[in-house]
Design a protein around this motif. Structure first.
Motif, PDB file in Angstrom:
ATOM      1  N   HIS A 174       8.506  -2.790  -3.000  1.00  0.00           N
ATOM      2  CA  HIS A 174       9.418  -1.834  -2.366  1.00  0.00           C
ATOM      3  C   HIS A 174       8.765  -1.106  -1.192  1.00  0.00           C
ATOM      4  O   HIS A 174       9.335  -0.160  -0.664  1.00  0.00           O
ATOM      5  CB  HIS A 174       9.904  -0.804  -3.389  1.00  0.00           C
ATOM      6  N   THR A 175       7.583  -1.539  -0.799  1.00  0.00           N
ATOM      7  CA  THR A 175       6.893  -0.895   0.315  1.00  0.00           C
ATOM      8  C   THR A 175       7.295  -1.567   1.624  1.00  0.00           C
ATOM      9  O   THR A 175       7.817  -2.697   1.628  1.00  0.00           O
ATOM     10  CB  THR A 175       5.368  -0.965   0.127  1.00  0.00           C
ATOM     11  N   GLU A 202      -5.976   2.626  -4.963  1.00  0.00           N
ATOM     12  CA  GLU A 202      -4.817   2.308  -4.124  1.00  0.00           C
ATOM     13  C   GLU A 202      -4.220   0.950  -4.492  1.00  0.00           C
ATOM     14  O   GLU A 202      -2.998   0.787  -4.532  1.00  0.00           O
ATOM     15  CB  GLU A 202      -5.214   2.304  -2.648  1.00  0.00           C
ATOM     16  N   ARG A 220       5.421  -1.995  -7.640  1.00  0.00           N
ATOM     17  CA  ARG A 220       5.711  -1.019  -6.591  1.00  0.00           C
ATOM     18  C   ARG A 220       5.576  -1.635  -5.198  1.00  0.00           C
ATOM     19  O   ARG A 220       6.341  -1.309  -4.280  1.00  0.00           O
ATOM     20  CB  ARG A 220       4.780   0.183  -6.732  1.00  0.00           C
ATOM     21  N   ILE A 221       4.630  -2.537  -5.013  1.00  0.00           N
ATOM     22  CA  ILE A 221       4.395  -3.128  -3.698  1.00  0.00           C
ATOM     23  C   ILE A 221       5.652  -3.806  -3.156  1.00  0.00           C
ATOM     24  O   ILE A 221       5.864  -3.861  -1.941  1.00  0.00           O
ATOM     25  CB  ILE A 221       3.219  -4.137  -3.740  1.00  0.00           C
ATOM     26  N   ARG A 264      -3.032  -3.061   8.722  1.00  0.00           N
ATOM     27  CA  ARG A 264      -2.044  -3.181   7.652  1.00  0.00           C
ATOM     28  C   ARG A 264      -2.035  -4.618   7.140  1.00  0.00           C
ATOM     29  O   ARG A 264      -2.066  -5.564   7.933  1.00  0.00           O
ATOM     30  CB  ARG A 264      -0.648  -2.805   8.135  1.00  0.00           C
ATOM     31  N   ASP A 277       7.028  -1.590 -12.040  1.00  0.00           N
ATOM     32  CA  ASP A 277       8.260  -0.998 -11.547  1.00  0.00           C
ATOM     33  C   ASP A 277       9.346  -1.136 -12.605  1.00  0.00           C
ATOM     34  O   ASP A 277       9.886  -2.223 -12.826  1.00  0.00           O
ATOM     35  CB  ASP A 277       8.666  -1.742 -10.267  1.00  0.00           C
ATOM     36  N   LEU A 302      -0.496   0.136  -5.878  1.00  0.00           N
ATOM     37  CA  LEU A 302       0.420  -0.812  -5.253  1.00  0.00           C
ATOM     38  C   LEU A 302       1.030  -1.752  -6.287  1.00  0.00           C
ATOM     39  O   LEU A 302       2.194  -2.144  -6.175  1.00  0.00           O
ATOM     40  CB  LEU A 302      -0.302  -1.636  -4.183  1.00  0.00           C
ATOM     41  N   HIS A 348       7.658  -5.583   2.873  1.00  0.00           N
ATOM     42  CA  HIS A 348       7.696  -6.520   1.758  1.00  0.00           C
ATOM     43  C   HIS A 348       9.140  -6.865   1.425  1.00  0.00           C
ATOM     44  O   HIS A 348       9.794  -6.205   0.611  1.00  0.00           O
ATOM     45  CB  HIS A 348       6.948  -5.941   0.547  1.00  0.00           C
TER      46      HIS A 348
END
Length: 278
Positions: free
Chosen positions: A47-48, A117, A44-45, A30, A125, A121, A51
């Motif tokens: 909110h993963t 991918e 978007r990343i 990861r 947003d 990511l 992060h």
């Protein structure tokens, strides 16, 4: 866990993290972006898992206090043996946590393998109710996104790509002429980090066959999204234009010489420019 200590500005960070993410993904690990944990929002990343500002602070101080090792990719001319040794250390330390830093971590094939991918990511947003910047236009017209880079470009690379308004306008007008021969009207959106851009001069000097002329002057993230939606992109060599082209494979022309005559064949795709210009 690999904590990626990002370097440079927004789009440098996206590309650097993309390389690290792809390598980690290929090795069942990861990767977390420290910069997108606290500084940049709108993707978007952000909110993963992992992060968030606490992750950033943990990795920063664990590295500073030498509680967690750091593997640096600072040199552009690393030997294959040196690069291999650094990657072995990443693998051996990742289970306990390691910081990866430096601009020169590069895995082009893996980046392209996981490009979908990575793009997901960094999807933008925003709410479904957000108004798109570029309005719908007739079928016989297109949008040209023009990236004008000033600021640090006055010094970077000896000012080689620091172009005047007149030079950018010359490029835009040549593009308008190319499209006019194909029966297409060109709408122009100008994106820049120069708050003193002479919009009046631009408006008066652009070929009168152009359609709409916009100067968005939004946030870097908003401008990146709008630039990515243009049908064609022109600008000096820059990761900002390159990343914009990545989202929808928009044709991109890097202005190496503002006086050079060019054709549509001189526009290229993200993959080609990514491999050979970055």
């Amino acid at each position: 866990m690999i904590f990626v200590k990002d370097k440079g500005r927004l789009c440098n960070n996206i590309l650097q993290f993309g390389h690290a993410y792809a390598w980690a993904r290929e090795n069942g690990l990861r990767a977390v972006s420290m910069r997108f944990s606290y500084k940049y929002k709108g993707f978007r990343i952000c909110h993963t898992p992992w992060h968030n500002p606490l992750t950033y602070l943990f990795a920063k101080y664990a590295s500073m206090l030498r509680l967690m090792p750091e593997v640096r990719f600072d040199a552009p001319d690393m030997s294959p043996g040196e690069s291999e040794a650094k990657h072995r250390r990443l693998l051996s330390c990742a289970r306990r946590g390691v910081v990866l830093s430096g601009w020169w971590v590069r895995h082009y094939d893996l980046f392209l393998k996981y490009r979908t991918e990575i793009t997901e990511l960094f999807a933008f947003d925003h709410n479904d109710d957000d108004e798109p910047l570029l309005l719908s236009v007739p079928e016989d017209s297109i949008w040209l996104g023009v990236h004008i880079r000033r600021g640090d470009y006055a010094r970077w690379n000896g000012g080689r790509y620091y172009y005047s308004d007149a030079q950018y306008i010359g490029v835009v007008n040549r593009f308008i002429e190319l499209m006019a021969k194909r029966g297409k009207m060109v709408n122009v959106a100008v994106f820049t980090n120069d708050p003193s851009l002479d919009k009046r001069y631009f408006s008066s000097a652009i070929d009168q066959r152009a359609g709409e002329l916009l100067f968005p002057f939004g946030t870097p993230v908003a401008d990146l999204e709008a630039l990515s939606m243009c049908d064609y992109i022109v600008g000096p060599p820059s990761t900002f234009s390159l990343v914009a082209s990545m989202y929808h494979d928009r044709p991109l022309y890097f202005i190496e010489d503002p006086y050079r005559e060019f054709s549509l064949n001189d526009f290229s795709d993200f993959e080609t420019l990514f491999r050979y210009n970055y």
